[in-house]
Motif scaffolding. Structure first.
Motif, PDB file in Angstrom:
ATOM      1  N   TYR A   1      -6.852  -8.812   7.211  1.00  0.00           N
ATOM      2  CA  TYR A   1      -7.233  -9.745   8.262  1.00  0.00           C
ATOM      3  C   TYR A   1      -8.200 -10.767   7.673  1.00  0.00           C
ATOM      4  CZ  TYR A   1     -10.002 -11.569  12.122  1.00  0.00           C
ATOM      5  OH  TYR A   1     -10.673 -12.391  12.969  1.00  0.00           O
ATOM      6  N   GLY A   2      -8.024 -12.023   8.044  1.00  0.00           N
ATOM      7  CA  GLY A   2      -8.908 -13.069   7.574  1.00  0.00           C
ATOM      8  C   GLY A   2      -8.542 -14.403   8.189  1.00  0.00           C
ATOM      9  N   PRO A   3      -9.114 -15.491   7.672  1.00  0.00           N
ATOM     10  CA  PRO A   3      -8.836 -16.805   8.247  1.00  0.00           C
ATOM     11  C   PRO A   3      -7.405 -17.284   7.993  1.00  0.00           C
ATOM     12  CG  PRO A   3     -10.279 -17.005   6.342  1.00  0.00           C
ATOM     13  CD  PRO A   3     -10.117 -15.547   6.620  1.00  0.00           C
ATOM     14  N   SER A   4      -6.761 -16.780   6.951  1.00  0.00           N
ATOM     15  CA  SER A   4      -5.360 -17.109   6.688  1.00  0.00           C
ATOM     16  C   SER A   4      -4.742 -15.942   5.916  1.00  0.00           C
ATOM     17  CB  SER A   4      -5.225 -18.400   5.878  1.00  0.00           C
ATOM     18  OG  SER A   4      -5.591 -18.183   4.533  1.00  0.00           O
ATOM     19  N   GLU A   5      -3.426 -15.946   5.820  1.00  0.00           N
ATOM     20  CA  GLU A   5      -2.746 -14.855   5.118  1.00  0.00           C
ATOM     21  C   GLU A   5      -3.135 -14.787   3.647  1.00  0.00           C
ATOM     22  OE1 GLU A   5       1.437 -15.164   5.864  1.00  0.00           O
ATOM     23  OE2 GLU A   5       1.205 -14.578   7.951  1.00  0.00           O
ATOM     24  N   LEU A   6      -3.529 -15.910   3.071  1.00  0.00           N
ATOM     25  CA  LEU A   6      -3.903 -15.948   1.665  1.00  0.00           C
ATOM     26  C   LEU A   6      -5.401 -15.760   1.433  1.00  0.00           C
ATOM     27  CD1 LEU A   6      -1.603 -18.862   0.479  1.00  0.00           C
ATOM     28  CD2 LEU A   6      -1.229 -16.401   0.257  1.00  0.00           C
ATOM     29  N   GLN A   7      -6.162 -15.555   2.508  1.00  0.00           N
ATOM     30  CA  GLN A   7      -7.607 -15.352   2.394  1.00  0.00           C
ATOM     31  C   GLN A   7      -8.043 -14.122   3.204  1.00  0.00           C
ATOM     32  OE1 GLN A   7      -8.733 -19.230   3.947  1.00  0.00           O
ATOM     33  NE2 GLN A   7      -9.663 -19.691   1.977  1.00  0.00           N
ATOM     34  N   PRO A   8      -7.612 -12.936   2.827  1.00  0.00           N
ATOM     35  CA  PRO A   8      -8.024 -11.763   3.609  1.00  0.00           C
ATOM     36  C   PRO A   8      -9.522 -11.492   3.436  1.00  0.00           C
ATOM     37  CG  PRO A   8      -6.827 -11.083   1.666  1.00  0.00           C
ATOM     38  CD  PRO A   8      -6.743 -12.586   1.713  1.00  0.00           C
ATOM     39  N   ALA A   9     -10.191 -11.170   4.532  1.00  0.00           N
ATOM     40  CA  ALA A   9     -11.611 -10.835   4.491  1.00  0.00           C
ATOM     41  C   ALA A   9     -11.818  -9.332   4.610  1.00  0.00           C
ATOM     42  CB  ALA A   9     -12.350 -11.542   5.629  1.00  0.00           C
TER      43      ALA A   9
ATOM     44  N   ALA B   1       5.468  -0.203  13.145  1.00  0.00           N
ATOM     45  CA  ALA B   1       4.096  -0.497  13.559  1.00  0.00           C
ATOM     46  C   ALA B   1       3.920  -1.985  13.836  1.00  0.00           C
ATOM     47  CB  ALA B   1       3.114  -0.054  12.479  1.00  0.00           C
ATOM     48  N   LEU B   2       2.904  -2.292  14.635  1.00  0.00           N
ATOM     49  CA  LEU B   2       2.475  -3.657  14.915  1.00  0.00           C
ATOM     50  C   LEU B   2       1.009  -3.775  14.518  1.00  0.00           C
ATOM     51  CD1 LEU B   2       3.777  -3.930  18.589  1.00  0.00           C
ATOM     52  CD2 LEU B   2       4.855  -4.927  16.569  1.00  0.00           C
ATOM     53  N   ALA B   3       0.586  -4.950  14.084  1.00  0.00           N
ATOM     54  CA  ALA B   3      -0.824  -5.181  13.770  1.00  0.00           C
ATOM     55  C   ALA B   3      -1.237  -6.530  14.343  1.00  0.00           C
ATOM     56  CB  ALA B   3      -1.047  -5.158  12.263  1.00  0.00           C
ATOM     57  N   PHE B   4      -2.485  -6.594  14.815  1.00  0.00           N
ATOM     58  CA  PHE B   4      -3.005  -7.825  15.392  1.00  0.00           C
ATOM     59  C   PHE B   4      -4.520  -7.710  15.480  1.00  0.00           C
ATOM     60  CE2 PHE B   4      -1.476  -4.906  18.572  1.00  0.00           C
ATOM     61  CZ  PHE B   4      -2.559  -4.747  19.440  1.00  0.00           C
ATOM     62  N   ALA B   5      -5.177  -8.849  15.683  1.00  0.00           N
ATOM     63  CA  ALA B   5      -6.633  -8.879  15.820  1.00  0.00           C
ATOM     64  C   ALA B   5      -6.989  -9.148  17.270  1.00  0.00           C
ATOM     65  CB  ALA B   5      -7.232  -9.958  14.924  1.00  0.00           C
ATOM     66  N   VAL B   6      -8.074  -8.522  17.731  1.00  0.00           N
ATOM     67  CA  VAL B   6      -8.562  -8.731  19.099  1.00  0.00           C
ATOM     68  C   VAL B   6     -10.043  -9.099  19.065  1.00  0.00           C
ATOM     69  CG1 VAL B   6      -6.873  -7.166  20.137  1.00  0.00           C
ATOM     70  CG2 VAL B   6      -9.099  -6.292  19.470  1.00  0.00           C
TER      71      VAL B   6
ATOM     72  N   THR C   1      -1.911  -9.698   8.052  1.00  0.00           N
ATOM     73  CA  THR C   1      -0.839  -9.601   7.065  1.00  0.00           C
ATOM     74  C   THR C   1      -0.657  -8.157   6.630  1.00  0.00           C
ATOM     75  OG1 THR C   1      -1.563 -11.742   6.209  1.00  0.00           O
ATOM     76  CG2 THR C   1      -0.054 -10.478   4.827  1.00  0.00           C
ATOM     77  N   TRP C   2       0.570  -7.706   6.537  1.00  0.00           N
ATOM     78  CA  TRP C   2       0.861  -6.369   6.005  1.00  0.00           C
ATOM     79  C   TRP C   2       0.866  -6.454   4.483  1.00  0.00           C
ATOM     80  CZ3 TRP C   2       1.240  -1.818   8.560  1.00  0.00           C
ATOM     81  CH2 TRP C   2       1.266  -1.890   9.952  1.00  0.00           C
ATOM     82  N   LEU C   3       0.163  -5.530   3.819  1.00  0.00           N
ATOM     83  CA  LEU C   3       0.115  -5.475   2.356  1.00  0.00           C
ATOM     84  C   LEU C   3       0.886  -4.281   1.816  1.00  0.00           C
ATOM     85  CD1 LEU C   3      -3.681  -6.260   1.866  1.00  0.00           C
ATOM     86  CD2 LEU C   3      -1.747  -7.846   1.764  1.00  0.00           C
ATOM     87  N   GLY C   4       1.550  -3.571   2.656  1.00  0.00           N
ATOM     88  CA  GLY C   4       2.296  -2.370   2.305  1.00  0.00           C
ATOM     89  C   GLY C   4       2.588  -1.614   3.583  1.00  0.00           C
ATOM     90  N   SER C   5       3.137  -0.414   3.462  1.00  0.00           N
ATOM     91  CA  SER C   5       3.511   0.324   4.669  1.00  0.00           C
ATOM     92  C   SER C   5       2.307   0.841   5.448  1.00  0.00           C
ATOM     93  CB  SER C   5       4.444   1.484   4.315  1.00  0.00           C
ATOM     94  OG  SER C   5       3.768   2.410   3.482  1.00  0.00           O
ATOM     95  N   ARG C   6       1.163   0.986   4.796  1.00  0.00           N
ATOM     96  CA  ARG C   6      -0.033   1.490   5.482  1.00  0.00           C
ATOM     97  C   ARG C   6      -1.298   0.723   5.093  1.00  0.00           C
ATOM     98  NH1 ARG C   6       2.858   6.218   4.269  1.00  0.00           N
ATOM     99  NH2 ARG C   6       3.784   7.055   6.153  1.00  0.00           N
ATOM    100  N   ARG C   7      -1.140  -0.581   4.877  1.00  0.00           N
ATOM    101  CA  ARG C   7      -2.295  -1.444   4.543  1.00  0.00           C
ATOM    102  C   ARG C   7      -2.125  -2.769   5.256  1.00  0.00           C
ATOM    103  NH1 ARG C   7      -4.662  -1.391  -1.333  1.00  0.00           N
ATOM    104  NH2 ARG C   7      -5.557  -3.198  -0.346  1.00  0.00           N
ATOM    105  N   VAL C   8      -3.190  -3.189   5.939  1.00  0.00           N
ATOM    106  CA  VAL C   8      -3.170  -4.436   6.696  1.00  0.00           C
ATOM    107  C   VAL C   8      -4.401  -5.249   6.320  1.00  0.00           C
ATOM    108  CG1 VAL C   8      -3.188  -5.425   9.021  1.00  0.00           C
ATOM    109  CG2 VAL C   8      -1.962  -3.313   8.600  1.00  0.00           C
TER     110      VAL C   8
ATOM    111  N   ILE D   1       1.105 -11.278  16.489  1.00  0.00           N
ATOM    112  CA  ILE D   1       1.411  -9.858  16.341  1.00  0.00           C
ATOM    113  C   ILE D   1       2.355  -9.724  15.152  1.00  0.00           C
ATOM    114  CG2 ILE D   1       2.446  -7.843  17.413  1.00  0.00           C
ATOM    115  CD1 ILE D   1       1.617  -9.083  20.112  1.00  0.00           C
ATOM    116  N   ALA D   2       1.914  -8.983  14.143  1.00  0.00           N
ATOM    117  CA  ALA D   2       2.681  -8.845  12.903  1.00  0.00           C
ATOM    118  C   ALA D   2       3.373  -7.487  12.871  1.00  0.00           C
ATOM    119  CB  ALA D   2       1.752  -8.991  11.703  1.00  0.00           C
ATOM    120  N   PRO D   3       4.702  -7.457  12.879  1.00  0.00           N
ATOM    121  CA  PRO D   3       5.407  -6.174  12.756  1.00  0.00           C
ATOM    122  C   PRO D   3       5.443  -5.735  11.292  1.00  0.00           C
ATOM    123  CG  PRO D   3       6.986  -7.953  12.991  1.00  0.00           C
ATOM    124  CD  PRO D   3       5.620  -8.569  13.092  1.00  0.00           C
ATOM    125  N   SER D   4       5.437  -4.424  11.079  1.00  0.00           N
ATOM    126  CA  SER D   4       5.531  -3.909   9.709  1.00  0.00           C
ATOM    127  C   SER D   4       6.948  -4.115   9.186  1.00  0.00           C
ATOM    128  CB  SER D   4       5.176  -2.424   9.675  1.00  0.00           C
ATOM    129  OG  SER D   4       6.152  -1.666  10.364  1.00  0.00           O
TER     130      SER D   4
END
Length: 152
Positions: free
Chosen positions: A136-144, A82-87, A127-134, A74-77
Motif C-alpha cells: 500500500y502506498g501513494p502509487s503502485e510503484l511507491q509502496p509505503a 482474495a480482495l485487498a483495499f485501503a480504508v 498492489t498484490w506482490l504475491g499470493s500472500r503479500r500486499v 479493490i484489488a483482486p488477487s
C-alpha cells in the motif's frame, strides 16, 4: 523499509493470523475461479452513521466500522481467492484490509493498520506482490507498507 515500520506491519500480520483461529479460510492449490467485480456500497450502521461495504457476487464480504470509507480501488488477487483495499476511518486512521473469499468458506477479514508516517498525502494504491503479500502506498510503484501472512 524502516525497521520500526517493518515490525509494526509484521506484528499486525501476526496478530491477524493468530486471531484467525485454526480454520484455514482458503485452500492452497491451483488457481480459483475469477472473482468478478466487487462493488463498494454505503451501509447504515445505526444512529444515522454509515460505513462502506464491499459486495462481491451479490454477497456482502466486508462491512466497515461506522464512518469508515474505502479509499483505494479493490484489488483482486491473481489466484482469485482474495480482495485487498485501503480504508480510512473518521479520525484519519488508515488500514489495509484483505478479505479471503475461498469457495465454501465464509469471508475472512484481516486488517493491517498503516502507521501515520506511512500514509500518503495523495493517492491510495493497493498492489498484490504475491499470493500472500500486499503493498500500500501513494502509487503502485511507491509502496509505503507491505503486509504478509501465513495460513494454517
Amino acid at each position: 523499509m524502516d525497521p520500526v515500520l517493518r515490525w509494526v506491519v509484521c506484528a499486525a500480520a501476526l496478530s491477524a493470523a493468530v486471531g484467525a483461529g485454526s480454520r484455514t479460510a482458503v485452500a492452497d492449490g491451483g488457481p480459483a475461479a475469477p472473482l468478478g467485480r466487487a462493488a463498494v456500497r454505503a451501509t447504515a450502521t445505526g444512529r444515522g452513521a454509515t460505513a462502506d461495504s464491499v459486495v462481491l457476487r451479490g454477497r456482502r464480504v466486508w462491512t466497515g466500522r461506522p464512518g469508515e470509507r474505502v479509499v483505494s480501488r479493490i484489488a483482486p488477487s491473481a489466484r482469485g481467492d482474495a480482495l485487498a483495499f485501503a480504508v480510512r476511518g473518521p479520525g484519519g486512521a488508515v488500514a489495509l484490509c484483505v478479505v479471503l473469499v475461498g469457495e465454501g468458506a465464509p469471508p475472512h477479514v484481516m486488517r493491517f493498520p498503516v502507521p501515520e508516517r506511512a500514509r500518503p498525502r495523495r493517492g491510495h494504491a493497493v498492489t498484490w506482490l504475491g499470493s500472500r503479500r500486499v503493498a500500500y502506498g501513494p502509487s503502485e510503484l511507491q509502496p509505503a507498507v507491505v503486509a504478509s501472512w501465513r495460513l494454517r
